[in-house]
Scaffold this motif. Structure first.
Motif, PDB file in Angstrom:
ATOM      1  N   VAL A   1       0.863  -1.179   0.000  1.00 37.43           N
ATOM      2  CA  VAL A   1       0.000   0.000   0.000  1.00 37.43           C
ATOM      3  C   VAL A   1       0.904   1.235   0.000  1.00 37.43           C
ATOM      4  N   ASN A   2       0.320   2.393  -0.286  1.00 39.66           N
ATOM      5  CA  ASN A   2       1.135   3.595  -0.416  1.00 39.66           C
ATOM      6  C   ASN A   2       1.422   4.191   0.960  1.00 39.66           C
ATOM      7  N   GLY A   3       2.394   3.603   1.633  1.00 38.46           N
ATOM      8  CA  GLY A   3       2.749   4.064   2.973  1.00 38.46           C
ATOM      9  C   GLY A   3       3.886   3.212   3.484  1.00 38.46           C
ATOM     10  N   ARG A   4       4.356   3.520   4.669  1.00 40.74           N
ATOM     11  CA  ARG A   4       5.540   2.864   5.226  1.00 40.74           C
ATOM     12  C   ARG A   4       5.288   1.400   5.567  1.00 40.74           C
TER      13      ARG A   4
ATOM     14  N   ALA B   1      15.384   4.007  12.249  1.00 36.39           N
ATOM     15  CA  ALA B   1      14.724   3.999  13.565  1.00 36.39           C
ATOM     16  C   ALA B   1      14.879   5.348  14.273  1.00 36.39           C
ATOM     17  N   ILE B   2      16.085   5.904  14.212  1.00 40.45           N
ATOM     18  CA  ILE B   2      16.312   7.208  14.860  1.00 40.45           C
ATOM     19  C   ILE B   2      15.342   8.246  14.308  1.00 40.45           C
ATOM     20  N   LEU B   3      15.252   8.323  12.987  1.00 36.80           N
ATOM     21  CA  LEU B   3      14.380   9.333  12.373  1.00 36.80           C
ATOM     22  C   LEU B   3      12.911   9.075  12.702  1.00 36.80           C
ATOM     23  N   ALA B   4      12.521   7.796  12.733  1.00 38.27           N
ATOM     24  CA  ALA B   4      11.121   7.459  13.032  1.00 38.27           C
ATOM     25  C   ALA B   4      10.765   7.815  14.474  1.00 38.27           C
TER      26      ALA B   4
ATOM     27  N   ARG C   1      10.919   7.418  -0.375  1.00 40.34           N
ATOM     28  CA  ARG C   1      10.630   7.385   1.061  1.00 40.34           C
ATOM     29  C   ARG C   1       9.198   7.844   1.307  1.00 40.34           C
ATOM     30  N   LYS C   2       8.500   7.158   2.178  1.00 42.48           N
ATOM     31  CA  LYS C   2       7.090   7.454   2.419  1.00 42.48           C
ATOM     32  C   LYS C   2       6.932   8.323   3.666  1.00 42.48           C
ATOM     33  N   PRO C   3       5.895   9.161   3.696  1.00 37.85           N
ATOM     34  CA  PRO C   3       5.656  10.002   4.870  1.00 37.85           C
ATOM     35  C   PRO C   3       5.104   9.177   6.030  1.00 37.85           C
ATOM     36  N   PRO C   4       5.063   9.773   7.225  1.00 37.01           N
ATOM     37  CA  PRO C   4       4.486   9.056   8.373  1.00 37.01           C
ATOM     38  C   PRO C   4       3.032   8.697   8.088  1.00 37.01           C
ATOM     39  N   PRO C   5       2.527   7.643   8.730  1.00 37.44           N
ATOM     40  CA  PRO C   5       1.143   7.231   8.472  1.00 37.44           C
ATOM     41  C   PRO C   5       0.151   8.332   8.816  1.00 37.44           C
ATOM     42  N   ASP C   6      -0.827   8.532   7.934  1.00 32.28           N
ATOM     43  CA  ASP C   6      -1.902   9.501   8.187  1.00 32.28           C
ATOM     44  C   ASP C   6      -3.242   8.776   8.083  1.00 32.28           C
TER      45      ASP C   6
ATOM     46  N   LYS D   1      21.570  10.187   1.560  1.00 27.25           N
ATOM     47  CA  LYS D   1      21.260  11.608   1.363  1.00 27.25           C
ATOM     48  C   LYS D   1      20.200  11.753   0.270  1.00 27.25           C
ATOM     49  N   LYS D   2      20.369  11.011  -0.801  1.00 23.83           N
ATOM     50  CA  LYS D   2      19.414  11.055  -1.926  1.00 23.83           C
ATOM     51  C   LYS D   2      18.028  10.592  -1.465  1.00 23.83           C
ATOM     52  N   PHE D   3      18.002   9.515  -0.655  1.00 22.97           N
ATOM     53  CA  PHE D   3      16.725   8.963  -0.175  1.00 22.97           C
ATOM     54  C   PHE D   3      16.011   9.923   0.758  1.00 22.97           C
ATOM     55  N   LEU D   4      16.795  10.784   1.424  1.00 24.02           N
ATOM     56  CA  LEU D   4      16.196  11.726   2.374  1.00 24.02           C
ATOM     57  C   LEU D   4      15.689  13.000   1.711  1.00 24.02           C
ATOM     58  N   GLN D   5      15.925  13.108   0.417  1.00 22.29           N
ATOM     59  CA  GLN D   5      15.446  14.308  -0.265  1.00 22.29           C
ATOM     60  C   GLN D   5      14.009  14.165  -0.726  1.00 22.29           C
ATOM     61  N   PRO D   6      13.281  15.296  -0.836  1.00 20.41           N
ATOM     62  CA  PRO D   6      11.900  15.249  -1.325  1.00 20.41           C
ATOM     63  C   PRO D   6      11.852  14.619  -2.709  1.00 20.41           C
ATOM     64  N   GLY D   7      10.789  13.878  -2.978  1.00 17.19           N
ATOM     65  CA  GLY D   7      10.647  13.242  -4.280  1.00 17.19           C
ATOM     66  C   GLY D   7      11.245  11.847  -4.333  1.00 17.19           C
ATOM     67  N   SER D   8      11.890  11.404  -3.247  1.00 11.51           N
ATOM     68  CA  SER D   8      12.436  10.045  -3.227  1.00 11.51           C
ATOM     69  C   SER D   8      11.295   9.072  -2.922  1.00 11.51           C
TER      70      SER D   8
END
Lengths: 221, 222
Positions: B10-13, B163-166, B204-209, B195-202
């Motif tokens: 699904v479209n999320g983490r 984990a740290i970022l989460a 990487r999925k946002p926190p669950p909403d 660094k690339k993965f942490l940039q917008p548009g990667s």
């Protein structure tokens, strides 16, 4: 000092049993140190022996390994129970992770409150017979070989046998519709190292009885 | 056909995010299919694509892999992120499994009832600051190296930074007592693939909403 692996856990199956199976299947003798009281666990924590303050912990090859999956992975790899290449290992890992999910359900059953037990058992039987067992039955049927992966014994076979036997303890006729799993069970049970482990007096543990639960919970409070 | 791994979820983490992190860290580009409807999930099951009728599913190197740990182990092993020998691998596995226990708390968070949320947040803070982060703080302090295991970037480093970022998303000051982890976070964030993965548009999925929770409930009929 024996040089044998030393297992630290309570005198129960729990999260150590799969590790006991793998060591036994590999023909590796091991010692066990059973936690009986909360103080036993506290002492291990104070010693700095438990990386995340938890058991299982296995002393092996100069390491104090924790996290049951990490321990099982190390033993399986060391004793050549992971297939012959990375792709066989991938398949073995898929099989083994699913078995761990089913094992978890079965393990948790003993700790369910009385009013939830029947429903929980029905869930175990449903998952076992509809989600998990058909996969292994089909794998064995499709290749017609004695072992699940790569025509040689791997941790997938050991762990499948462990799970089949625990499932039968839940419901004795649970393998009724799985003829290949029945013959698999007989065949793998006859491998000498495993046959030995299945005999009375081995280090295999019995299912946890309801009356043992309070004592076990006290250790981990 | 691209030859790139293809991720279906699904479209999320959820249980796919750690796989996205590891592929990204390894510099591997991947495609993603996002399920929106229950029927799409049922079709996958009918097709026989899901060995145990569950997601995540990652199509990689001709295999339809399921079970997130099996997938992660495969990616780590095939991209030199699993240490140089069995003992390093054991260390990486221990660290990754400990982190997975911590991440499990975060995974379950959106699905806990509102009245349990504060208690769960307290538990998360307690576990992170008393059980897990001190271990990695000590490991880094004792060997003084840039990476957790074997002086080389590995799966363990990727798991820890995720984990740290989460945890920081929920408890912003959680690293205040952990100077080594603060430096680790900075250092690993600067590894080019990370660094690339942490940039917008990667990927990487946002926190669950709310939308994510609804999708999960709908697709998996929870």
């Amino acid at each position: 000092m024996s040089g044998k692996p030393k297992l630290h856990y309570c005198n129960a199956r729990g999260r150590m049993e799969t590790i006991r199976w793998l060591l036994a299947a590999a023909g590796v003798e091991f010692e066990e140190c059973f936690l009986q009281t909360k103080d036993d666990l506290t002492k291990l924590k104070k010693d700095g022996s438990l990386l995340f303050q938890q058991v299982p912990m296995v002393e092996i090859d100069g390491m104090k390994l924790v996290q049951s999956k990490a321990i099982a992975n190390y033993i399986a790899a060391k004793y050549n129970l992971c297939g012959k290449d990375i792709k066989e290992k991938a398949l073995i890992d898929m099989y083994v992770e699913a078995l761990a999910d089913l094992n978890e359900l079965i393990m948790m059953h003993a700790f369910q409150p009385a009013d939830k037990k029947e429903q929980n058992l029905a869930n175990i039987v449903d998952k076992a017979t509809n989600r998990y067992f058909p996969v292994y039955e089909k794998a064995l049927k499709d290749h017609g070989q004695d072992f699940l992966v790569g025509n040689q014994l791997s941790r997938a076979d050991v762990q499948l046998l462990e799970t089949l036997l625990m499932a039968e303890e839940c419901k004795p006729d649970i393998l009724a519709k799985f003829p290949r799993l029945q013959s698999f069970k007989a065949r793998i049970s006859n491998i000498p190292a495993i046959k030995k482990f299945l005999q009375p007096g081995s280090q295999r543990k019995a299912p946890t009885q309801p009356e043992e639960i309070p004592g076990l919970m006290k250790i981990f409070q | 056909m691209s030859g790139k791994p293809r991720l279906t979820y699904v479209n999320g983490r959820g249980r796919m995010e750690c796989i996205r992190w590891l592929l990204a860290a390894a510099g591997v580009e991947f495609d993603e299919i996002f399920l929106e409807r229950r029927e799409e999930y049922e079709k996958l099951i009918k097709d026989g694509s899901l060995l145990f009728q569950q997601l995540p599913l990652v199509e990689i190197d001709g295999m339809k892999m399921v079970q997130s740990r099996a997938i992660l182990s495969y990616i780590a092993a095939t991209h030199n992120l699993y240490g140089k020998d069995l003992k390093e691998r054991a260390r990486i596995d221990m660290y990754v499994e400990g982190i997975a226990d911590l991440m499990q708390m975060i995974l379950m968070f959106p699905f806990s009832p509102p009245e349990a949320k504060e208690k769960n947040l307290d538990s998360l803070k307690e576990r992170a600051t008393n059980r897990y982060f001190p271990v990695f703080e000590k490991v880094l302090k004792e060997h003084g190296q840039d990476f957790l295991v074997g002086n080389k970037f590995s799966w363990a480093d990727v798991a820890l930074i995720e984990a740290i970022l989460a945890v920081e998303e929920k408890i912003p000051a959680v690293l205040s007592a952990f100077p080594q982890l603060q430096a680790f976070k900075k250092r690993i964030s600067n590894v080019p693939t990370i660094k690339k993965f942490l940039q917008p548009g990667s990927p990487r999925k946002p926190p669950p909403d709310e939308r994510y929770i609804e999708t999960v409930m709908r697709v998996f009929k929870l």
